[in-house]
Design an enzyme around this catalytic site. Structure first.
Site, PDB file in Angstrom:
ATOM      1  N   SER A 180       0.797  -1.237   0.000  1.00  0.00           N
ATOM      2  CA  SER A 180       0.000   0.000   0.000  1.00  0.00           C
ATOM      3  C   SER A 180       0.826   1.282   0.000  1.00  0.00           C
ATOM      4  O   SER A 180       0.284   2.357  -0.243  1.00  0.00           O
ATOM      5  CB  SER A 180      -0.932   0.011   1.205  1.00  0.00           C
ATOM      6  OG  SER A 180      -1.827  -1.067   1.101  1.00  0.00           O
ATOM      7  N   HIS A 206      -8.606  10.894   1.913  1.00  0.00           N
ATOM      8  CA  HIS A 206      -9.099   9.919   2.889  1.00  0.00           C
ATOM      9  C   HIS A 206      -8.890   8.476   2.425  1.00  0.00           C
ATOM     10  O   HIS A 206      -8.836   7.563   3.255  1.00  0.00           O
ATOM     11  CB  HIS A 206     -10.561  10.213   3.220  1.00  0.00           C
ATOM     12  CG  HIS A 206     -10.725  11.525   3.939  1.00  0.00           C
ATOM     13  ND1 HIS A 206     -10.959  12.705   3.247  1.00  0.00           N
ATOM     14  CD2 HIS A 206     -10.609  11.843   5.243  1.00  0.00           C
ATOM     15  CE1 HIS A 206     -10.996  13.700   4.132  1.00  0.00           C
ATOM     16  NE2 HIS A 206     -10.791  13.200   5.345  1.00  0.00           N
ATOM     17  N   CYS A 237      -7.694   0.934  -7.221  1.00  0.00           N
ATOM     18  CA  CYS A 237      -8.018   0.116  -8.401  1.00  0.00           C
ATOM     19  C   CYS A 237      -8.711   0.999  -9.443  1.00  0.00           C
ATOM     20  O   CYS A 237      -8.380   0.955 -10.631  1.00  0.00           O
ATOM     21  CB  CYS A 237      -8.935  -1.048  -8.018  1.00  0.00           C
ATOM     22  SG  CYS A 237      -8.119  -2.337  -7.060  1.00  0.00           S
TER      23      CYS A 237
END
Ligand SMILES: [Zn+2]
Length: 483
Positions: free
Chosen positions: A182, A230, A241
């Site tokens: 991430s 956010h 994605c």
């Protein structure tokens, strides 16, 4: 001996210097010296049999500065081989010059602290001062005492270390490539902004992940829909994605191939998929896959954005070295530029370090677009997935990562602080450490606390990290025991 040595023809005096390391740390970045072999001598006539040369680390990178220049003395000897004076009055002699002293940007205390935190774990820490590009620490774990590779014991110890478990000689920080997980989302988010396929206010829904045409990328529970900042804060997989598909399938481009190449160029500009050119020799380039790779794997024109969707969340074929990850952190800290990371701070006797380390490198992303990522990373610390990185009275920006791989997930953490005028950017990877916030997060946070405040206010956390042993075999389950 000088008086008697004539009795032992073939023997002569030769002085040599030996390295000594008062603190047994930083083995990989300092590197080691070894005797030249025939190959080196044939390539570099400066060296003669018996000479030493830097083989890795700073020793190799700055060999020409460290070694100085050999001098030559030609002597006249008597029939007993005793020196009686300089030949021809010394006109053929040359004076040796001492090598240059080097000053490194490494913070020794921080380096030692990081090595202690990484004991009994496999992985790496790289920290950079974003304002200078100076590397503050490079930790590889497992590591070894640099004194083991000095002098006569070197060959024996080298052989032992070469086959030791965990490969202590392996310089993971610059050679190992990991899926960034991430932590890669900011890069994709910024490309989306720069390409104009999303706005900061663009929001995407997430219902437990991204579902499309039989493809499912799961996500954890959080409020929905989220905007960009956010989505970084909460590390929403579905969001990125969507962003990734818009970048690759941008109608502005004629094909998946063209969209992908645009995406790839942005990634290269951020220092991924290529060597950064640091002064750590043997640096590898990691991997940002090429279209040729996918053509070969799936067939020409047989792959689409959905086929390679895992790139959106830093999985799949991407490989990033810890050095590249830290440099990416420094670039976000600087809002769009970096200095090529380097160990050297000063070469004594020279006015400046090599020019390549003094030139700002700009990515293809504008400063404004970096700001949104900084906001997201700040929120991740104050109320998102990176809360472990909070420090008193210092605004920390951070992002967790969890990288899937054949074994247990790797724990990854990327952060920098303070938010304004950043002094440290740090990347931590703990192999098979699980979630980013489990090991890599606390270790990164403790290193930042140590560097920025010089005191640790969380001794319990420190102790827990120092004592954590991830090398121990997993406790056997009851079923296993019965088998
Ligand atoms: Zn989500």
């Amino acid at each position: 001996m000088q008086e008697k040595i004539f009795r032992y023809p073939g023997f002569f005096f030769q002085s040599r210097t030996l390295r000594r390391y008062p603190k047994p740390v930083a083995a990989h970045l300092l590197g080691y010296v070894g005797e030249v072999d025939d190959k080196i001598i044939s390539e570099k006539p400066y060296y003669q049999m018996g000479d030493y040369i830097g083989i890795s680390g700073v020793e190799a990178a700055y060999e020409d500065y460290l070694r100085g220049q050999k001098g030559v003395s030609i002597y006249t000897v008597d029939v007993h081989n005793r020196i009686v004076g300089h030949f021809a009055g010394g006109v053929l002699d040359t004076t040796p010059t001492l090598g240059n002293d080097l000053v490194l940007g490494i913070d020794l205390e921080l380096q030692e602290y990081g090595e202690n935190l990484m004991k009994n774990k496999i992985g790496s820490i790289v920290a950079i001062d974003p304002s200078t590009g100076e590397i503050l620490m490079i930790v590889n774990s497992p590591t070894y005492d640099p004194n083991l590779l000095v002098g006569r014991v070197r060959a024996k110890n080298y052989h032992k270390l070469l086959f030791a478990s965990g490969k202590p000689l392996f310089n993971r920080a610059i050679m190992s490539k990991y899926p960034p997980g991430s932590t890669f989302k900011m890069a994709n988010g910024m490309i989306g902004l720069q390409e104009g396929v999303i706005q900061p206010s663009s929001a995407f829904p997430c219902a437990g992940g991204y579902h499309f045409g039989g493809i499912k990328v799961g996500c954890h529970s959080h409020s929905s829909p989220l905007d960009l900042v956010h989505a970084v804060q909460n590390s929403c997989n579905a969001y990125f994605c969507n962003v990734f598909r818009r970048i690759i399938d941008n109608p502005k481009y004629n094909s998946t191939l063209e969209g992908f190449n645009v995406w790839r160029e942005y990634m290269l500009s951020m220092g991924f998929g290529r060597k950064l050119g640091s002064d750590q020799p043997h640096e590898l380039s990691g991997n940002i896959p090429t279209p040729e790779y996918y053509d070969k794997y799936f067939g020409k024109n047989r792959w689409k954005s959905l086929t390679i969707i895992s790139l959106s969340i830093g999985q799949g074929e991407i490989g990033i070295t810890p050095l590249q990850l830290a440099n990416y952190g420094a670039t976000i800290a600087n809002r769009g530029w970096y200095y090529i990371p380097h160990i050297i701070r000063e070469i004594k006797g020279l006015p400046e370090i090599p020019e390549k380390y003094r030139q700002k490198q700009y990515t293809k992303i504008s400063k404004e677009n970096y700001e949104y990522m900084v906001e997201g990373m700040e929120l991740a610390v104050t109320g998102g997935t990176a809360r472990i990185a909070q420090l008193d009275s210092i605004i920390v920006c951070a992002k967790t990562g969890t990288a899937q791989n054949p074994g247990k997930d790797h724990s990854i953490f990327l952060s920098f602080a303070p938010k304004n005028n950043p002094k440290i950017a740090i990347a931590v990877i703990v192999e098979n450490g699980g979630f980013g916030a489990t090991y890599a997060g606390p270790i990164a946070s403790l290193c930042m606390e140590k560097y920025l405040t010089d005191t640790i206010k969380r001794p319990d956390l420190e102790l827990r990290m120092m004592n954590a042993n991830l090398l121990k075999p997993e406790p056997k389950k009851a079923n296993d025991a019965q088998n």
